[in-house]
Each structure stands twice: as structure tokens, then as C-alpha cells.
Scaffold this active site. Sequence first.
Site, mmCIF file in Angstrom:
data_model
loop_
_atom_site.group_PDB
_atom_site.id
_atom_site.type_symbol
_atom_site.label_atom_id
_atom_site.label_comp_id
_atom_site.label_asym_id
_atom_site.label_seq_id
_atom_site.Cartn_x
_atom_site.Cartn_y
_atom_site.Cartn_z
ATOM 1 N N THR A 160 10.212 -7.519 -11.954
ATOM 2 C CA THR A 160 9.474 -9.147 -12.022
ATOM 3 C C THR A 160 8.602 -9.218 -10.991
ATOM 4 O OG1 THR A 160 11.939 -9.659 -12.624
ATOM 5 C CG2 THR A 160 10.229 -11.411 -11.804
ATOM 6 N N GLY B 112 -2.327 -6.401 0.214
ATOM 7 C CA GLY B 112 -2.975 -7.967 0.763
ATOM 8 C C GLY B 112 -2.700 -8.263 2.069
ATOM 9 N N ASN C 171 -8.054 4.314 9.842
ATOM 10 C CA ASN C 171 -6.781 3.205 9.661
ATOM 11 C C ASN C 171 -6.005 3.351 11.141
ATOM 12 O OD1 ASN C 171 -4.502 4.974 8.818
ATOM 13 N ND2 ASN C 171 -3.410 4.138 10.744
ATOM 14 N N CYS D 173 2.778 1.442 12.093
ATOM 15 C CA CYS D 173 3.798 2.172 11.030
ATOM 16 C C CYS D 173 5.011 2.591 11.837
ATOM 17 C CB CYS D 173 3.488 2.889 9.866
ATOM 18 S SG CYS D 173 3.146 1.727 8.706
ATOM 19 N N GLY E 16 0.549 -1.409 -0.300
ATOM 20 C CA GLY E 16 0.251 -0.087 0.282
ATOM 21 C C GLY E 16 0.759 1.711 -0.253
#
Length: 393
Positions: free
Chosen positions: A238, A201, A152, A326, A72
Site C-alpha cells: 500500500t 525524501g 554523501n 549510516c 534511497g
Amino acid sequence: MGKLIYMDNAATTKTSPQVVEAMLPYFTENYGNPSSVYELAGISKKAINEGRQKIADVIGANANEIYFTAGGSEADNWALKETYEAYRSKGNHIITTKIEHHAILHTCDWLEKQGAKITYLDVDENGIIKLEDLEKAITPETILISVMAANNEIGSIQPLKEIGMIAKEHGIPFHTDAVQAFGQIPINVDECHIDMLSSSGHKINGPKGIGFLYIRKGIKIRSLIHGGAQERKRRAGTENVPGIVGYGVAAKYAADTMEKRTAAEIEVRDYMIGKIKKEIPYCRLNGHPSRRLPNNVNFSFRFVEGESLLIMLDMENICASSGSACTSGSLDPSHVLLAIGLPHEIAHGSLRLTISEETTKEDVDFVVETIKKIVTKLREMSPLYEDFIKKHK
């Protein structure tokens, strides 16, 4: 040691067994690089496309509007920095709010050093912006509006449709940080006129290290990471094939179970809120009483230091937080709680409890009883509480 009671699902969720099972083959069997041309690579490419479609379906987007990121924070950085870079010839003004995640606020701080002008909207006592304030903040130089879908820390849900309509009427791109909201509340990007949306996720029982940025077709935005031609030449590197596969499975499960799952969470959430209000005096519910995330409970306890409360809860095998994961190492009070008008001394005594579909009322009973004992003990050690009681006898 008793059973672990985990009530910090806003920080991260455990990866569900079905997600792990879906991911495993892409570590050991189907490990081909999706950018290669042989059949093994094609299996990975197909898995990415399927994961992209599952995620797009959750928000009513087209699959080719989903761009995978490492999480995110990267998606938020990409949306703000590269929209500013792409539109700066038109203007340099961005509108956001005072209660955004630091992935937005710190990015805005960096952009200000590059010449951007940022308006930080106030919120009301429940953490909701006023639409008239948004309207007033718009200038001919405004090139982006970024307002989080749901907070949040305190769980308050913003009026996305109304914000999106205002942005559309003024021809301004609208980005929303939906890291906490994706999979928890219904969001349709067309109905809400959302042009960019960030998600991660690990907030919905998916893996860590994978996120996405939805970019509406036609939005002019440059690449944040340069290199190869992955993600339709917009995000080099990738692809994290196992992560994308797991994210797709988690997103589909979240969407398919949302109505029943969140109804159960709301029942447990409201049971906890009611129990804390009834059994623990001098506390305050933070966030909107009803327009809040299904799994979010946030209280401030007067005459209590939040850090001490967390440590003592941990000793009882209860995982909780005092705010954003965080900023858990910071001694400063939550910027969100200050923004809704709490004084420093009350903001310091905050506790965030975020439940999951596995949380039971029995869990709640034990946690609330434990909080009650700890709060009583901490208050007995507080001279401020002693003075307060004497004055109010």
C-alpha cells in the site's frame, strides 16, 4: 544551553512546515487506500499521481517512470539486484566505484555471493572517477554501470553526462544514486542518459520513509517486493500516501528555489571553507574544491580524533558528523577518505559539516571558532602533535 546549530543536513533535513501541512489531511481526512474503488480512495489516488508528476518534472522524466519506495536504500537495492536478475543471461559484470554509499557497496557484496563480478573504480584525490578507467573496465559481460551523482561524505560531483554517454555508446544501463544530489544540483535524465535514478525524501526537507526509483521506459527490471499490483505491478505494498504528497511538495520547492537557494548555500559554504583554512592549521579540505555539492564542507584535522571532536561539538549544541550517518557507529575510518588516498590517522580526524538555506555566516563564525578551540585542546593532549611541533620548530 545556546541555540542549536544544525550542520548535518546530509544525514537528514527537518521536514518543512509546508510539507507537514500538505501531508496532514492524508493522515486524518483523506485516508483512503488508493487501491480501493470508492471516492475516498480516489482522493488518495489523485494525490499520488500529482506527487509523482511533481517529482518527475524535477528530473525531466515521465510520471509513469517514477516508482515509489521506502527510501534511497531500497531504491539502490532494487536497481542493482533486479537488474542483475533480469540481465544475468547476458552477463554478470557490474561497474561501480569505491566511494559509493553502503546501500550500493553492501548490495554489490551480496551480489558477488550470487555470482556477480564487480569492478570498483578508483577515484582521484578529489573523489572523481577517471572516464578512461570506466571505458577500460567495460567488458562484453557488463550489464550495469552504477555511479553516484554526488558523494554523501565529501560532496564531489561526478561527470554524469560523460558517464551516461559512455554507457549509452556501449548499450549498458546506467544507474545513479542521486540521494544527495536530487534537488541540490540540476539533473536531467535524458541529457545525462540516466536509465535509473535513486532518491530519498528526507534529504530535501521532505518526510522520512519515502523515496523513488526512476526507471526509464524499456529498461528490463524485475520487482524487488512482491505482493499486490501497486506501482504498475512493479513494487507491491500500500502506497505511503502522506509521504508521497510531502515528497512531491518538497521536490517542487527544491526545484523552484534551486538556483537562488544553492547560490546562497555556496556563498556560506565557501565562506566556511576559507575561514577554516585560514584559522586552523594542519587541516585538509576533502572533496573537489569547486565541483562539490552546494552545502557540503568536509575537513580532516591532523592530530585530532573525529569522534572526540563530534562529542565536544555536541556539548556546544552543534550537530555535525564524521562521515555517513549510516556508519556513525563504526570505529573504522571512512572508506571514502581512504579511497581518495588519506592515511588512516588523518581519515580518522575528519569532520563533515552540511549546511542548509537557513545557515548564516554568524552561525559559521561561531562554529569555526568552536572547532578551533576544540582542535587546539585535543592537539594539546596529543603526544603525536607535540612531537610534530618539536620537529618543525
